[in-house]
Design a protein around this motif. Sequence first.
Motif, PDB file in Angstrom:
ATOM      1  N   ALA A   1      35.467  39.920  32.757  1.00  0.00           N
ATOM      2  CA  ALA A   1      36.884  40.524  33.066  1.00  0.00           C
ATOM      3  C   ALA A   1      37.483  39.424  34.069  1.00  0.00           C
ATOM      4  N   CYS A   2      36.740  38.568  34.792  1.00  0.00           N
ATOM      5  CA  CYS A   2      37.298  38.014  35.785  1.00  0.00           C
ATOM      6  C   CYS A   2      37.592  36.619  35.075  1.00  0.00           C
ATOM      7  N   SER A   3      38.500  36.723  34.110  1.00  0.00           N
ATOM      8  CA  SER A   3      38.777  35.536  33.375  1.00  0.00           C
ATOM      9  C   SER A   3      40.136  35.750  32.613  1.00  0.00           C
TER      10      SER A   3
ATOM     11  N   CYS B   1      38.874  42.709  39.395  1.00  0.00           N
ATOM     12  CA  CYS B   1      38.565  41.472  39.740  1.00  0.00           C
ATOM     13  C   CYS B   1      38.497  40.969  41.315  1.00  0.00           C
ATOM     14  N   LEU B   2      39.383  41.475  41.700  1.00  0.00           N
ATOM     15  CA  LEU B   2      39.508  41.325  43.445  1.00  0.00           C
ATOM     16  C   LEU B   2      38.107  41.891  44.083  1.00  0.00           C
TER      17      LEU B   2
ATOM     18  N   VAL C   1      38.924  51.407  41.615  1.00  0.00           N
ATOM     19  CA  VAL C   1      40.320  50.669  41.564  1.00  0.00           C
ATOM     20  C   VAL C   1      40.765  51.083  40.211  1.00  0.00           C
ATOM     21  N   GLN C   2      41.944  50.759  39.755  1.00  0.00           N
ATOM     22  CA  GLN C   2      42.614  51.327  38.552  1.00  0.00           C
ATOM     23  C   GLN C   2      43.428  50.189  37.729  1.00  0.00           C
ATOM     24  N   SER C   3      42.989  49.008  38.060  1.00  0.00           N
ATOM     25  CA  SER C   3      43.525  47.964  37.241  1.00  0.00           C
ATOM     26  C   SER C   3      42.620  46.928  37.390  1.00  0.00           C
ATOM     27  N   ARG C   4      42.665  46.029  36.353  1.00  0.00           N
ATOM     28  CA  ARG C   4      41.882  44.593  35.976  1.00  0.00           C
ATOM     29  C   ARG C   4      41.981  43.849  37.110  1.00  0.00           C
ATOM     30  N   VAL C   5      43.125  43.713  37.644  1.00  0.00           N
ATOM     31  CA  VAL C   5      43.302  42.761  38.622  1.00  0.00           C
ATOM     32  C   VAL C   5      42.512  43.255  40.123  1.00  0.00           C
ATOM     33  N   GLY C   6      42.679  44.739  40.191  1.00  0.00           N
ATOM     34  CA  GLY C   6      41.842  45.275  41.308  1.00  0.00           C
ATOM     35  C   GLY C   6      40.284  45.155  40.961  1.00  0.00           C
TER      36      GLY C   6
END
Lengths: 213, 213
Positions: A162-164, A202-203, A195-200
């Motif tokens: 997911a972190c890609s 990932c962070l 969290v509620q998004s892929r960016v979140g």
Amino acid sequence: MKIPIGLADDHQLFLKSLGLMLESFGEYEVVVEALNGKDLQHKLAHQKTIPDLMLLDVNMPLMDGVETTKWLSATHPGIKLIALSMKDDDKAIIDMFKAGCCAYLLKDTHPTELEKALKEIRLKGYYNADASNVNFRRLLMKAEEKQDVILTVKETQFLSFACSELTYKQIAAEMNLSERTIDGYRESLFQKFHVQSRVGLCLEALRRGFVTL
Amino acid sequence: MKIPIGLADDHQLFLKSLGLMLESFGEYEVVVEALNGKDLQHKLAHQKTIPDLMLLDVNMPLMDGVETTKWLSATHPGIKLIALSMKDDDKAIIDMFKAGCCAYLLKDTHPTELEKALKEIRLKGYYNADASNVNFRRLLMKAEEKQDVILTVKETQFLSFACSELTYKQIAAEMNLSERTIDGYRESLFQKFHVQSRVGLCLEALRRGFVTL
DNA sequence: CGGCGTACCGGGAAAAACCCCGTATTTCTA
DNA sequence: TAGAAATACGGGGTTTTTCCCGGTACGCCG
């Protein structure tokens, strides 16, 4: 009779020169030097003089400061453990104290501060720099609220994908799973990480150290 | 007559103990110790003995190793500069060499290796550990391809918003711009960073240090 | 003045991400 | 042995992201 002291740090230059400094204080004799926890285990096994104090680096390869501290407090409860670290990292401090060390010193401490700390530990059994003492309560709070989330193997695996830049479809193909299935992993990780998004996601994964850059 | 040497490292314990070690080699005398680049600038200004060699930590607050190296090679070209770092980071190595240092040593180098390195630098003017020598060409390649990207103020601002759980619509509101406009910033950053998704952008921003966790 | 770069904005469409509704198996454990 | 918990999958749906197309306004400069 000098006080036997042990050191563990993966940076040889630091390890050796710290040894010189300790001996220059006059009261201490370095009886064991190790590059990591595993190394220390071996060396302590064939050791006639067990140190009274151990300075442990938090970040070491093979067996890090936390693991080493746990092992030492279980097998050699008599040794007073002092954590040494370069980073003023809340989590690391908590972990080391929880694992059983009695002081946490930063590597940018002044030598006289180190000498004072060692003396205090020998007398009182513990030492806290003013700064770390102040917000100790806050640290513990923080440690609790961000309690360690336990991930399954698959979740961990998915997390790194997911972190890609891969899309979920591509990740599904990569893991030989249906899109729905990875949809489920995403969902459970969103919950676990709040969290509620892929960016979140990932962070958070980076912040919690599940993946690295 | 001993060889004057200078040290700069933000970790006091390391700084002082490394000093002891160098003096224990017998040939060197530590004439200046600094906690960062700025500190060094001040101290060198009121210094009667200018060191022949300087050991510089790469990671320092206020003024880091790279900046310090640049300043030193401009103002004191006679001093041989040796980079000291704990991380075997390709970019850091390149930057330090480009800035003008003549050797790069890891902090987990063995003391005798350090002594050898210093001697070699005095004789030959440079020193390269075998390992770093081997893939030097590869490092330079890598340094070129990832050339520093220049971002506008708005792009930087948008970038930090993008590294969050906000949607683009929310970011647009936050920045008082139309969705189309931030769409443009996204697009230009995708190009500059060679990525094609928001997650990728986010990851690159972290890797390049434009945002921190 | 006209060309040039920049910041800015709008509509629309396809893809991806997100979020429900379910079912089913296995495995471990209270 | 019932029931978590982990694993795996499918059919819907909405929202967000991504990527096109187009345009205006402003200042700079030769």
